[in-house]
Structure formats: C-alpha cells, structure tokens
Design a protein around this motif. Sequence first.
Motif, PDB file in Angstrom:
ATOM      1  N   LEU A  64       1.126  -1.153   0.242  1.00 43.43           N
ATOM      2  CA  LEU A  64      -0.355   0.015  -0.242  1.00 43.43           C
ATOM      3  C   LEU A  64       0.838   1.658   0.033  1.00 43.43           C
ATOM      4  O   LEU A  64       0.655   1.901  -0.702  1.00 43.43           O
ATOM      5  N   ASP A  72      -0.445  11.897  -2.210  1.00 39.34           N
ATOM      6  CA  ASP A  72      -1.444  10.177  -2.653  1.00 39.34           C
ATOM      7  C   ASP A  72      -2.191   9.883  -1.322  1.00 39.34           C
ATOM      8  O   ASP A  72      -3.517  10.029  -1.398  1.00 39.34           O
ATOM      9  N   PRO A  74      -2.047   7.556   0.363  1.00 40.55           N
ATOM     10  CA  PRO A  74      -2.781   5.733   0.943  1.00 40.55           C
ATOM     11  C   PRO A  74      -3.395   5.036   1.980  1.00 40.55           C
ATOM     12  O   PRO A  74      -4.084   4.828   1.612  1.00 40.55           O
ATOM     13  N   CYS A  77      -7.022   7.002   2.168  1.00 40.41           N
ATOM     14  CA  CYS A  77      -7.903   5.869   1.274  1.00 40.41           C
ATOM     15  C   CYS A  77      -7.466   4.715   2.029  1.00 40.41           C
ATOM     16  O   CYS A  77      -9.349   4.157   1.865  1.00 40.41           O
ATOM     17  N   PHE A  78      -7.206   3.961   2.620  1.00 34.32           N
ATOM     18  CA  PHE A  78      -7.960   2.604   2.860  1.00 34.32           C
ATOM     19  C   PHE A  78      -8.090   2.692   3.743  1.00 34.32           C
ATOM     20  O   PHE A  78      -9.540   2.343   3.610  1.00 34.32           O
ATOM     21  N   ALA A  81     -12.179   3.427   3.323  1.00 35.60           N
ATOM     22  CA  ALA A  81     -12.632   2.477   1.927  1.00 35.60           C
ATOM     23  C   ALA A  81     -12.843   1.233   3.189  1.00 35.60           C
ATOM     24  O   ALA A  81     -14.301   0.598   2.976  1.00 35.60           O
ATOM     25  N   LEU A  92      -8.849  -3.559  -1.662  1.00 34.63           N
ATOM     26  CA  LEU A  92      -8.782  -1.518  -1.262  1.00 34.63           C
ATOM     27  C   LEU A  92      -7.410  -1.631  -1.164  1.00 34.63           C
ATOM     28  O   LEU A  92      -6.755  -0.556  -2.025  1.00 34.63           O
ATOM     29  N   CYS A  96      -6.128   1.932  -3.374  1.00 32.40           N
ATOM     30  CA  CYS A  96      -5.633   2.905  -2.615  1.00 32.40           C
ATOM     31  C   CYS A  96      -4.282   3.506  -3.105  1.00 32.40           C
ATOM     32  O   CYS A  96      -3.877   4.042  -2.932  1.00 32.40           O
ATOM     33  N   ARG A  97      -3.093   2.644  -3.372  1.00 24.92           N
ATOM     34  CA  ARG A  97      -1.824   2.401  -3.272  1.00 24.92           C
ATOM     35  C   ARG A  97      -1.779   3.172  -4.418  1.00 24.92           C
ATOM     36  O   ARG A  97      -2.452   3.736  -5.556  1.00 24.92           O
TER      37      ARG A  97
END
Length: 111
Positions: A64, A72, A74, A77-78, A81, A92, A96-97
């Motif tokens: 990730l 970014d 991530p 995001c992770f 989500a 996921l 997200c990465r």
Amino acid sequence: MGQLEEPPESAPQYSCFEAAREGSGVSESIAAQLCQGARSDAPAKCFQRVQERAFLEDPQALQLCQYAQPSDDPASCFLKARRSSFVDEPQLLLLCRPLIADQMNMYPYGP
C-alpha cells in the motif's frame, strides 16, 4: 581504504528509511524496500499509520505505502474505504496504492 561518507541531509530515501525504523519496530529490510525510490518520508508515515490503525501485516502495508507521496495519502484512502465498503482487503490495497506502484511493477527499470 576511503572512509564511508554520511548520507546527505537531503537524501529523501534515507530520511524515509530512518523514519520507518523509528518507533515502529520494522526491520531494516522492510524499511529499505519501503523507501526505495522515496521522494519524502511519506511511505514511512503511511506504513506506520496503517499498521497502527488497520493492523496490516508488513507485506500488505508495504504494498500500500511503497512510492507514496504526501499528495497521495494511501493510508487515508485505505482506512476510509475499509470503513465504508465491503470490498475485500486485496482490492482495497489495489484501489488505494499510488499509481506509480503499478508502473514500477510493470517497468522496474523504466520504460
């Protein structure tokens, strides 16, 4: 023999490596993989966040966060989500990465 030189203060990979090793208990090997090609300490910060809050194992957190940049994020995001969907963890991670991670897997030595 020449003496080993200290890494320059502005070496982003080295500052990422140091940040990854501080306080997280991550091995030097994982820290080196995480920070390969880093432009800031963003991969280390991402790695620490997802290990603390999402309890990801090292390989998943590495997938990730490697190549993350401050823009970014991530980890956020992770985490968002994961809370708001029923998508499984591997999807996921891919969602997200950072985009550059996919490009580096396809072209590890450049285009």
